[in-house]
Write a protein that holds these residues in place. Structure first.
Motif, PDB file in Angstrom:
ATOM      1  N   TYR A  31      17.681  11.726 132.142  1.00  0.00           N
ATOM      2  CA  TYR A  31      16.906  11.898 131.886  1.00  0.00           C
ATOM      3  C   TYR A  31      15.903  10.652 131.007  1.00  0.00           C
ATOM      4  O   TYR A  31      14.993  10.388 131.230  1.00  0.00           O
ATOM      5  CB  TYR A  31      16.214  13.118 131.288  1.00  0.00           C
ATOM      6  CG  TYR A  31      14.959  13.384 131.108  1.00  0.00           C
ATOM      7  CD1 TYR A  31      14.480  14.383 132.406  1.00  0.00           C
ATOM      8  CD2 TYR A  31      13.783  13.031 129.828  1.00  0.00           C
ATOM      9  CE1 TYR A  31      13.009  14.358 131.445  1.00  0.00           C
ATOM     10  CE2 TYR A  31      12.838  13.201 129.942  1.00  0.00           C
ATOM     11  CZ  TYR A  31      12.047  14.247 130.959  1.00  0.00           C
ATOM     12  OH  TYR A  31      10.623  14.817 130.750  1.00  0.00           O
ATOM     13  N   ASN A  32      17.013   9.963 130.148  1.00  0.00           N
ATOM     14  CA  ASN A  32      17.071   9.362 129.097  1.00  0.00           C
ATOM     15  C   ASN A  32      17.384   8.280 129.520  1.00  0.00           C
ATOM     16  O   ASN A  32      16.775   6.828 128.964  1.00  0.00           O
ATOM     17  CB  ASN A  32      16.589   9.599 127.682  1.00  0.00           C
ATOM     18  CG  ASN A  32      15.461  10.545 127.539  1.00  0.00           C
ATOM     19  OD1 ASN A  32      14.861  10.722 127.804  1.00  0.00           O
ATOM     20  ND2 ASN A  32      15.665  11.272 126.628  1.00  0.00           N
ATOM     21  N   ILE A  33      18.703   7.469 130.149  1.00  0.00           N
ATOM     22  CA  ILE A  33      19.790   6.534 130.161  1.00  0.00           C
ATOM     23  C   ILE A  33      18.722   5.164 130.446  1.00  0.00           C
ATOM     24  O   ILE A  33      19.036   4.454 130.412  1.00  0.00           O
ATOM     25  CB  ILE A  33      21.085   7.429 130.599  1.00  0.00           C
ATOM     26  CG1 ILE A  33      21.312   6.047 130.326  1.00  0.00           C
ATOM     27  CG2 ILE A  33      20.184   7.201 132.172  1.00  0.00           C
ATOM     28  CD1 ILE A  33      22.918   6.550 130.985  1.00  0.00           C
ATOM     29  N   VAL A  34      17.760   5.608 131.342  1.00  0.00           N
ATOM     30  CA  VAL A  34      17.062   4.474 132.504  1.00  0.00           C
ATOM     31  C   VAL A  34      16.499   3.382 130.996  1.00  0.00           C
ATOM     32  O   VAL A  34      15.862   2.414 131.968  1.00  0.00           O
ATOM     33  CB  VAL A  34      17.098   5.192 133.740  1.00  0.00           C
ATOM     34  CG1 VAL A  34      16.017   3.612 134.246  1.00  0.00           C
ATOM     35  CG2 VAL A  34      17.963   5.875 134.170  1.00  0.00           C
ATOM     36  N   PHE A  35      15.481   4.322 130.276  1.00  0.00           N
ATOM     37  CA  PHE A  35      14.607   3.947 129.996  1.00  0.00           C
ATOM     38  C   PHE A  35      14.653   2.441 129.124  1.00  0.00           C
ATOM     39  O   PHE A  35      13.671   1.673 129.000  1.00  0.00           O
ATOM     40  CB  PHE A  35      13.710   5.290 128.403  1.00  0.00           C
ATOM     41  CG  PHE A  35      13.016   6.129 129.163  1.00  0.00           C
ATOM     42  CD1 PHE A  35      11.635   5.671 129.576  1.00  0.00           C
ATOM     43  CD2 PHE A  35      13.231   7.314 129.346  1.00  0.00           C
ATOM     44  CE1 PHE A  35      10.988   6.761 130.119  1.00  0.00           C
ATOM     45  CE2 PHE A  35      12.861   8.339 130.108  1.00  0.00           C
ATOM     46  CZ  PHE A  35      11.188   7.769 129.831  1.00  0.00           C
ATOM     47  N   VAL A  36      16.116   2.933 128.612  1.00  0.00           N
ATOM     48  CA  VAL A  36      15.986   1.643 128.026  1.00  0.00           C
ATOM     49  C   VAL A  36      16.321   0.069 128.616  1.00  0.00           C
ATOM     50  O   VAL A  36      16.168  -1.102 128.550  1.00  0.00           O
ATOM     51  CB  VAL A  36      17.490   1.674 126.363  1.00  0.00           C
ATOM     52  CG1 VAL A  36      17.616   0.448 126.167  1.00  0.00           C
ATOM     53  CG2 VAL A  36      16.364   2.344 125.752  1.00  0.00           C
ATOM     54  N   ALA A  37      17.405   0.590 129.834  1.00  0.00           N
ATOM     55  CA  ALA A  37      17.194  -0.416 130.709  1.00  0.00           C
ATOM     56  C   ALA A  37      16.283  -1.292 132.086  1.00  0.00           C
ATOM     57  O   ALA A  37      16.269  -1.391 132.512  1.00  0.00           O
ATOM     58  CB  ALA A  37      18.804  -0.587 131.852  1.00  0.00           C
ATOM     59  N   LEU A  38      15.293  -0.434 131.606  1.00  0.00           N
ATOM     60  CA  LEU A  38      14.030  -0.924 132.460  1.00  0.00           C
ATOM     61  C   LEU A  38      13.714  -2.470 132.588  1.00  0.00           C
ATOM     62  O   LEU A  38      13.722  -2.869 133.832  1.00  0.00           O
ATOM     63  CB  LEU A  38      12.636   0.409 131.979  1.00  0.00           C
ATOM     64  CG  LEU A  38      12.729   1.165 132.551  1.00  0.00           C
ATOM     65  CD1 LEU A  38      11.651   1.984 131.904  1.00  0.00           C
ATOM     66  CD2 LEU A  38      13.187   1.573 133.886  1.00  0.00           C
ATOM     67  N   PRO A  39      13.886  -2.862 131.224  1.00  0.00           N
ATOM     68  CA  PRO A  39      13.432  -4.307 131.118  1.00  0.00           C
ATOM     69  C   PRO A  39      14.536  -5.364 132.245  1.00  0.00           C
ATOM     70  O   PRO A  39      14.487  -6.288 132.624  1.00  0.00           O
ATOM     71  CB  PRO A  39      13.256  -5.159 129.786  1.00  0.00           C
ATOM     72  CG  PRO A  39      12.917  -3.879 128.815  1.00  0.00           C
ATOM     73  CD  PRO A  39      13.657  -2.390 130.161  1.00  0.00           C
ATOM     74  N   LEU A 154      21.346  11.416 123.616  1.00  0.00           N
ATOM     75  CA  LEU A 154      22.652  10.157 123.912  1.00  0.00           C
ATOM     76  C   LEU A 154      22.003   9.142 125.110  1.00  0.00           C
ATOM     77  O   LEU A 154      22.789   8.173 125.249  1.00  0.00           O
ATOM     78  CB  LEU A 154      23.500  11.126 124.851  1.00  0.00           C
ATOM     79  CG  LEU A 154      24.407  11.633 123.620  1.00  0.00           C
ATOM     80  CD1 LEU A 154      26.150  12.594 123.961  1.00  0.00           C
ATOM     81  CD2 LEU A 154      25.312  10.630 122.436  1.00  0.00           C
ATOM     82  N   GLY A 155      20.814   9.671 126.002  1.00  0.00           N
ATOM     83  CA  GLY A 155      20.468   9.006 127.108  1.00  0.00           C
ATOM     84  C   GLY A 155      20.300   7.771 126.153  1.00  0.00           C
ATOM     85  O   GLY A 155      20.466   6.612 127.184  1.00  0.00           O
ATOM     86  N   SER A 156      19.430   7.939 125.211  1.00  0.00           N
ATOM     87  CA  SER A 156      18.837   6.831 124.678  1.00  0.00           C
ATOM     88  C   SER A 156      19.928   5.506 123.790  1.00  0.00           C
ATOM     89  O   SER A 156      19.681   4.801 124.069  1.00  0.00           O
ATOM     90  CB  SER A 156      17.561   7.266 123.684  1.00  0.00           C
ATOM     91  OG  SER A 156      16.959   7.542 124.136  1.00  0.00           O
ATOM     92  N   LEU A 157      21.195   6.316 123.282  1.00  0.00           N
ATOM     93  CA  LEU A 157      22.165   5.361 122.845  1.00  0.00           C
ATOM     94  C   LEU A 157      22.542   5.171 123.758  1.00  0.00           C
ATOM     95  O   LEU A 157      22.713   3.826 124.033  1.00  0.00           O
ATOM     96  CB  LEU A 157      22.927   6.855 121.848  1.00  0.00           C
ATOM     97  CG  LEU A 157      24.541   6.089 121.558  1.00  0.00           C
ATOM     98  CD1 LEU A 157      24.485   5.298 120.624  1.00  0.00           C
ATOM     99  CD2 LEU A 157      25.438   7.079 120.349  1.00  0.00           C
TER     100      LEU A 157
END
Length: 484
Positions: A31-39, A154-157
């Protein structure tokens, strides 16, 4: 015609719960792991408008197919559907990891979302049918909830760590070994489904197509509204079409001898209230990490990696909360637990908002973060226990799908509403001040919503179950009664 009974005795409860908890962690993680990788993901050809579809493709597929996924678990076998969900997750993750263009990556995210829609209700209904209602189920839901809530944090981490060290493709490939592990654990502990023979003739195809289309269009409209505007044609047409299809679905189900979703179950008090709590939970407590991430990166100049490390604290709080929630549900009861935890969560969000300052730091925010994170774990555990309480085994998958749909839609609506309030609070004095002022206003609104939603918890009707119960699953208890 009676629905097939797909519940079966779990040969190794601890091993089975481990498999189901890790599966739920995977759902939360994605649900969250892709957010930080978007750029970094944008480098394969995404433009600014397309990039948000990396999130939307997953959300729309997940929310659109949840009700169908839940009912299929009841009708076709929870273990069978569980494995289908794992396979879809593996396929989507593999496609995402090797994608060389935006189209393939978006297709991969949609497949992952479909996998989540199938896997989530199957996982939850396996728990609610394998562990007896009461302290035993509450403990199991506490562990399951800890995995799911922690996965989201943990997805964000992991998103930051994996992207910085191994590249953005690692956020997809990381799912593959997890899926294999879950499949092996499930094979060793969860027996085959019994009496699941169904034919397309007996399956409610018109109802399945209609509710899936209605759910997909509803989520599409809610997701696109904040991005393109609530009066944009795609938003208006999607929401109107969803409403029409929901009405058509109600007519179909009322006239079908074997409805996909018996309308009577939707009148179940605790299911409706539990779904409402799930909606409010995700619209408020579940949306605060978005504003925390923005604050850390845009105001306090945290890198993606450092932002991920900061989320270790709320992750720990969620873990404590889920363990606490399982114990409180068995001691003071679900109604008291949910009502109190939602009020305390609101207080924690207010404390977080009060401590926000442009010249502040992450350490200043710790008291508020700790309070609402612990309560996040408590609420997450209790809301699903409430939504599924009192329902027979053959409707547990449906109840899980309905409650999960409330959570997904709550996330879309809540974030859109809070972002709108946040934007309205901007004065233009400085970019940093606008972020802080917006986060404060959004937090106050979220706190008000979750406190008002505590009334839903107070309205629950959950019978008290003695603390001493048999450790065998529900089906075993039924077998013993039949034998006597």
């Amino acid at each position: 015609m009676a629905l097939p009974t797909t519940a079966a005795r779990v040969s190794n409860p601890a091993l089975a719960l481990t498999a189901l908890a890790i599966a739920q962690l995977t759902i939360g993680l994605d649900y969250n792991i892709v957010f930080v990788a978007l750029p970094d993901i944008s480098t394969i050809g995404f433009d600014a408008h397309q990039l948000q579809w990396t999130i939307s493709a997953y959300t729309i597929a997940f929310g659109g197919f949840l009700l169908l996924g839940g009912r299929c678990a009841d009708l076709l076998g929870r273990r069978n559907v569980f494995y289908v969900g794992l396979a879809l997750y593996a396929l989507g993750s593999l496609l995402g990891g090797v994608a060389q263009n935006p189209f393939l990556l978006l297709a991969a995210r949609a497949v992952q979302g479909l996998g989540g829609a199938v896997l989530a209700p199957a996982t939850l209904s396996l728990i609610t049918t394998a562990f007896a209602e009461g302290p035993e189920r509450n403990r199991a839901l506490g562990i399951w909830g800890a995995a799911g809530s922690s996965g989201m944090v943990l997805g964000s981490l992991l998103g930051g760590v994996l992207t910085q060290w191994l590249g953005w493709r690692a956020v997809f490939f990381v799912n593959l070994p997890i899926v294999v592990l879950v499949a092996l654990l499930a094979a060793a502990s969860i027996p085959r489904d019994a009496n699941t023979a169904r034919t397309l003739r007996s399956f409610d195809i018109p109802g399945a197509v209609t509710i899936t289309a209605a759910s997909t269009l509803l989520v599409l409209g809610l997701v696109q509204g904040p991005a393109v505007g609530w009066s944009a044609p795609v938003t208006v047409v999607s929401l109107v079409a969803a409403a029409v299809l929901l009405a058509v679905f109600a007519v179909i189900e009322s006239r079908t001898r074997e409805p996909l979703i018996p309308l009577s179950v939707l009148r179940h008090r605790n299911l409706v209230l539990g779904t409402g709590i799930a909606f409010a939970f995700m619209a408020t407590v579940g949306a605060i990490p978005y504003f925390l991430t923005t604050l850390l990166q845009d105001v306090y100049d945290y890198s993606a990696f450092k932002t991920g490390l900061a989320f270790i604290l709320p992750c720990a709080g969620v873990l404590v909360g889920t363990v606490l929630g399982g114990k409180l549900a068995s001691t003071i009861g679900l109604r008291a637990m949910l009502t109190a935890s939602m009020v305390v969560a609101g207080a924690g969000i207010v404390l977080f908002a009060v401590l926000l300052r442009v010249d502040g730091s992450f350490l200043d925010l710790v008291p508020g973060i700790v309070v609402f994170s612990v309560m996040q774990g408590v609420i997450f555990t209790g809301m699903y226990a409430a939504a599924t309480s009192g329902l027979p085994d053959e409707q547990q998958g449906l109840a899980s799908g309905v409650a999960s749909s409330g959570q997904q839609i709550g996330g879309a609506v809540g974030l859109a509403v809070l972002v709108a309030f946040s934007g309205a609070a901007a004065t233009g004095s400085s970019p940093d001040a606008d972020v802080v002022d917006g986060a404060q206003v959004a937090s106050y609104v979220a706190a008000g919503i979750i406190v008002v939603a505590a009334l839903l918890g107070a309205a629950l009707r959950v019978k008290r179950i003695p603390a001493v119960v048999a450790s065998a699953p529900i089906e075993a208890q039924r077998d013993s009664k039949a034998a006597s």
